[in-house]
Design a protein around this motif. Structure first.
Motif, mmCIF file in Angstrom:
data_model
loop_
_atom_site.group_PDB
_atom_site.id
_atom_site.type_symbol
_atom_site.label_atom_id
_atom_site.label_comp_id
_atom_site.label_asym_id
_atom_site.label_seq_id
_atom_site.Cartn_x
_atom_site.Cartn_y
_atom_site.Cartn_z
ATOM 1 N N UNK A 170 0.817 -1.219 0.000
ATOM 2 C CA UNK A 170 0.000 0.000 0.000
ATOM 3 C C UNK A 170 0.852 1.271 0.000
ATOM 4 N N UNK A 171 2.173 1.096 -0.164
ATOM 5 C CA UNK A 171 3.051 2.253 -0.324
ATOM 6 C C UNK A 171 3.336 3.007 0.946
ATOM 7 N N UNK A 172 3.277 2.330 2.098
ATOM 8 C CA UNK A 172 3.511 3.000 3.370
ATOM 9 C C UNK A 172 4.821 2.519 3.999
ATOM 10 N N UNK A 173 5.549 3.401 4.696
ATOM 11 C CA UNK A 173 6.806 3.000 5.346
ATOM 12 C C UNK A 173 6.584 2.267 6.668
ATOM 13 N N UNK A 174 5.351 2.285 7.183
ATOM 14 C CA UNK A 174 5.061 1.600 8.444
ATOM 15 C C UNK A 174 3.672 0.972 8.384
ATOM 16 N N UNK A 175 3.490 -0.029 9.209
ATOM 17 C CA UNK A 175 2.210 -0.732 9.296
ATOM 18 C C UNK A 175 1.181 0.191 9.933
ATOM 19 N N UNK A 176 -0.069 0.113 9.487
ATOM 20 C CA UNK A 176 -1.154 0.854 10.145
ATOM 21 C C UNK A 176 -2.290 -0.109 10.485
ATOM 22 N N UNK A 177 -3.257 0.381 11.203
ATOM 23 C CA UNK A 177 -4.334 -0.473 11.730
ATOM 24 C C UNK A 177 -5.080 -1.216 10.628
ATOM 25 N N UNK A 214 -10.826 5.837 9.581
ATOM 26 C CA UNK A 214 -10.503 4.414 9.756
ATOM 27 C C UNK A 214 -11.309 3.544 8.795
ATOM 28 N N UNK A 215 -12.603 3.848 8.650
ATOM 29 C CA UNK A 215 -13.456 3.086 7.723
ATOM 30 C C UNK A 215 -12.947 3.233 6.295
ATOM 31 N N UNK A 216 -12.534 4.434 5.926
ATOM 32 C CA UNK A 216 -12.012 4.689 4.573
ATOM 33 C C UNK A 216 -10.725 3.899 4.346
ATOM 34 N N UNK A 217 -9.840 3.903 5.334
ATOM 35 C CA UNK A 217 -8.591 3.138 5.219
ATOM 36 C C UNK A 217 -8.874 1.651 5.003
ATOM 37 N N UNK A 218 -9.823 1.125 5.737
ATOM 38 C CA UNK A 218 -10.168 -0.287 5.598
ATOM 39 C C UNK A 218 -10.788 -0.585 4.235
ATOM 40 N N UNK A 219 -11.648 0.327 3.768
ATOM 41 C CA UNK A 219 -12.322 0.098 2.488
ATOM 42 C C UNK A 219 -11.343 0.150 1.324
#
Length: 515
Positions: A268-275, A471-476
């Motif tokens: 997902x192009x991120x340098x760290x893990x997210x929820x 948070x909902x948007x990130x999950x979707x």
């Protein structure tokens, strides 16, 4: 091109002509990029083998190996026959591995649990270490993904636990569920094409990505979510049962889950893990299918725990302010009306009057309820009330008067009738005196020390609501979150929004005196 867009396009091509297998194909690609293996559990005829064939298309020049296991399968059929020429010329016991599992990039083993112990023991090293011992040589395998399939769980007591634990992702694979999709599948006569997939991953890219994945960070908040999930796995509710089970997850498995999280973050192009990376991990945490739904619920709820706690804290402060406001209003109303009947009643903990000679002597009624209670009159019906143990101080009994009996939510609450006169309260028709100040006794300093907090509750609630939306948007937008996962998220978030709505009702009560 961003890597997420690249993987999204690749998944789009791999899913073309496949019906309701997006989850299996997506998680298989995630497993391949994480260097893990996946198990598909489901009945025959649900396209489990097609998933493995589609994964071959994800890699440039990939070799594939497929085999249907039986109890009579031998290591020669999986790892290659013994080379007679090498045995004769060099007196070495080596296998001719070309075209067999040791030379494959993608492997599909159907009916995995029917394999004999000789095959299983070799597979343990193959899956975990990506190594294969051939004679006196230890070969590093090109294996990117091993997909196993079965229509049953491994039998208990046959030593299959170690192999079962090696499959990090476990997906329950079913028949096509949606009727319109089922019709399209029935009418699709297109043959599967063997042409190139434009967005295939090269060996060099795969190696570079593996190195980059190791550098992805895991922040403290993600570790806190994992702790919450681990704690709740001790009480997993089984489908169709009121029973709970402690689901055991090995330390090795948790270590591999973190590797999966890093891979998801990298994709997902991120340098760290997210929820949002955590939700698909429920596929890694069940041991039996009936545990799967509740474990998904546990993971979903863990991802929103900070917001639930924040709403709870706001609601608690709101209710405290509301109590202060109501007590002030009730006392001010009594002063304006010249009602001095209760001036000498002893106030306890800012909000309560004590009732004497009732129960153990620790019974209290909310000041506002007592002051607004009906006076004794044989013609009128008494007020409806509820009596319950104080959840914060179980030895204390609290009495509340409600005009709406549906508000009686406290566990173990007893329904009662209430009315009063100038000096007493009547509980179910029985008279009890109210505790009054003794001569010379000073009233507790209550309203002077207890004031409204002056917080902007509406803005705070709006802030929580906005963070939930994020948070909902990130999950979707997570490539590995399925439509079923999103429905679970929506359902749970709706319950949280109801709590926000109730808190907003309290805000209006506090601000405008609404009831």
């Amino acid at each position: 091109m961003e890597i997420k867009e690249r993987i999204q396009l690749l998944l789009g091509e791999m899913n073309r002509g496949v019906y309701e297998k997006e989850t299996e194909i997506g998680l298989s690609l995630l497993a391949a990029l994480a260097g893990e293996s996946i198990l598909l559990l489901g009945p025959p005829g649900v396209a489990k083998s097609m998933v493995a064939r589609r994964l071959k298309k994800a890699f440039v020049g990939a070799n594939a190996f497929e085999y249907l296991m039986s109890r009579f399968s031998t290591p020669d059929e999986i790892f290659g026959p013994v080379s007679i020429s090498r045995l004769k010329s060099s007196d070495k016991y080596e296998r001719a591995i070309e075209g067999y599992l040791p030379t494959a990039d993608v492997v599909f083993l159907d009916e995995i649990w029917k394999a004999g112990s000789a095959i299983q023991n070799t597979l343990l090293t193959v899956i975990n270490e990506k190594l294969f011992r051939n004679g006196d040589q230890e070969l590093k395998l090109p294996l990117k993904l091993l997909v196993a399939a079965s229509n049953e769980l491994p039998a208990q007591g046959e030593g299959l636990e170690a192999l079962w634990d090696r499959f990090l992702i476990r997906v329950i694979s079913t028949c096509v569920q949606q009727e319109d999709t089922f019709y399209r599948m029935l009418l699709d006569d297109t043959e599967e094409e063997e042409g190139d997939v434009r967005w295939r991953i090269t060996d060099a890219e795969y190696a570079d990505w593996q190195q980059a994945i190791r550098g992805v960070e895991v922040p403290a908040d993600v570790l806190a979510y994992i702790t919450d999930i681990r704690r709740n796995l001790m009480k997993v509710e089984l489908d169709g049962s009121e029973m709970h089970r402690n689901v055991y997850i090995s330390d090795r498995r948790w270590k591999n889950v973190v590797r999966l999280l890093k891979t998801s973050a990298f994709i997902h192009g991120r340098p760290s893990v997210c929820a949002s990376d955590l939700l698909p991990t429920y596929h890694c945490l069940w041991n039996e299918p009936e545990e799967s739904n509740d474990i998904r619920r546990i993971v979903v709820q863990a991802l929103f725990t900070p917001y639930v706690k924040e709403i709870g804290s706001i609601s608690l402060s709101l209710k405290s302010d509301l109590k202060v406001s109501r007590v002030r209003e009730a006392l001010e109303a009594a002063r304006r009306q010249g009602d001095h009947r209760d001036d000498d009643l002893a106030v306890t903990d800012h909000f309560y009057y004590q009732i004497e000679n009732h129960g153990t002597g620790n019974t209290y009624i909310f000041i506002v309820d007592y002051k607004t209670m009906k006076a004794y009159d044989g013609k009128d019906a008494p007020a409806v009330g509820v009596m319950y143990a104080d959840p914060l101080q179980p030895k204390r009994t609290i009495i509340r008067a409600f005009t709406d009996a549906s508000q009686m939510k406290e566990q173990g609450a007893e329904r009662i009738t209430l009315y009063r006169d100038d000096k007493n309260i009547y509980i179910n028709g029985v008279r009890f005196p109210m505790k009054r100040l003794q001569r010379g006794e000073q009233q507790q300093l209550w309203l002077g020390n207890t004031s409204l907090t002056n917080r902007d509750y509406e803005t705070e609630l709006e802030g929580v609501n906005d963070r939930i939306d994020v948070r909902v948007k990130e999950l979707s937008e997570n490539l590995f979150v399925s439509d079923a996962d999103k429905r679970d998220v929506t359902q749970y978030v709706n319950t949280i929004r109801k709590e926000i709505a109730w808190a907003r009702v309290d805000v209006r009560k506090l601000r405008y005196g609404d009831e």
